[in-house]
Scaffold this active site. Sequence first.
Site, PDB file in Angstrom:
ATOM      1  N   ARG A 180       0.822  -1.212   0.000  1.00 25.82           N
ATOM      2  CA  ARG A 180       0.000   0.000   0.000  1.00 25.82           C
ATOM      3  C   ARG A 180       0.850   1.253   0.000  1.00 25.82           C
ATOM      4  O   ARG A 180       0.475   2.266  -0.624  1.00 25.82           O
ATOM      5  CB  ARG A 180      -0.948  -0.027   1.198  1.00 25.82           C
ATOM      6  N   LYS A 211       0.962  24.536  -3.656  1.00 27.48           N
ATOM      7  CA  LYS A 211      -0.369  23.956  -3.427  1.00 27.48           C
ATOM      8  C   LYS A 211      -0.264  22.432  -3.530  1.00 27.48           C
ATOM      9  O   LYS A 211      -0.600  21.823  -4.545  1.00 27.48           O
ATOM     10  CB  LYS A 211      -1.369  24.509  -4.449  1.00 27.48           C
ATOM     11  N   LYS A 229       4.692  38.540  -2.134  1.00 30.97           N
ATOM     12  CA  LYS A 229       3.365  38.469  -2.705  1.00 30.97           C
ATOM     13  C   LYS A 229       2.529  39.661  -2.240  1.00 30.97           C
ATOM     14  O   LYS A 229       2.998  40.514  -1.483  1.00 30.97           O
ATOM     15  CB  LYS A 229       2.703  37.139  -2.332  1.00 30.97           C
ATOM     16  N   GLU A 256       5.574  39.910  -6.795  1.00 30.56           N
ATOM     17  CA  GLU A 256       4.269  39.823  -7.450  1.00 30.56           C
ATOM     18  C   GLU A 256       3.763  41.242  -7.738  1.00 30.56           C
ATOM     19  O   GLU A 256       3.812  42.117  -6.871  1.00 30.56           O
ATOM     20  CB  GLU A 256       3.286  39.098  -6.536  1.00 30.56           C
ATOM     21  N   ASP A 258       0.396  38.813 -11.713  1.00 27.60           N
ATOM     22  CA  ASP A 258      -0.719  38.164 -11.024  1.00 27.60           C
ATOM     23  C   ASP A 258      -2.058  38.517 -11.664  1.00 27.60           C
ATOM     24  O   ASP A 258      -2.474  39.688 -11.656  1.00 27.60           O
ATOM     25  CB  ASP A 258      -0.726  38.574  -9.549  1.00 27.60           C
TER      26      ASP A 258
END
Length: 286
Positions: free
Chosen positions: A100, A135, A167, A200, A222
């Site tokens: 597994r 992410k 950012k 950004e 962005d």
Amino acid sequence: MQAEYIPFVDELIELCIKEDIGDGDHSSLSCIPAGEKGHMKLLVKQKGILAGMEVAERVFRRLDPEVKFTPVLHDGDRIEPGDIAFYIEGKMITLLQSERIILNIMQRMSGVATQTAVYADRLKKYKTKVLDTRKTTPGMRVLDKIAVKTGGGENHRMGLFDMVILKDNHIDFAGGITNALQKCKAYLKEKGKNLKIEVEVRSLADIEEVFRAGGADRIMLDNFTPEMTRKAVELIGGRCEIESSGGITLENLTDYAECGVDFISVGALTHQIKSLDLSLKAVENA
């Protein structure tokens, strides 16, 4: 496998063993003779890109250094149902304990590689490279990063420690681009850190401010439209790398590549994927 990723991989393997095997695989220990040996094969059941072979071998050898791992295919190979990726020979208990863990790792990695290849294939005639993001599944980022490279993409930073990205929230909290960028450069100099800086931006005016404040290694556009992106590329004029991010899908990917950006970051490479169907099967009379 990139050498800098090996420590992360080994730590992850230890966690996988701890959460799945715990104080013993009692299903196998109860009915399988301790020294009995067996053979298994990894059977491909779905079309895609294979990933995770090196990681799988590390899992097997962590549980039993004497296993015989025989690869038939390699990471990055395009696979079809019915293909055999590898054969493994060793103690039956080891093979059952590994099953597994191996499948969880390779199915997800192959899914990420398969998804990435779709994007990378669309960009083949452009200079633009597709990038992953942060992410990712918590704790499993290293596997996602390896899988993205396997599928033909490029890795962005591993985490918050190996590259600076200022950012929108950093900029807003710091009081603007100039403040954030100048403080960042002073901090890196004080700490003796040689990290690339990305900023950004949300407008063409922001781009001009970046250069007035001393410039950066890369500018992230962005949520720019393709039309705005084209203007931004002209304004930057090769003074730094350019990354497009936000609102970019497979359908409009090439619209941004045609503008001449260096990178397009796509969160969907790792957080909107479907694991590939693979199966570990016992081989009789091997």
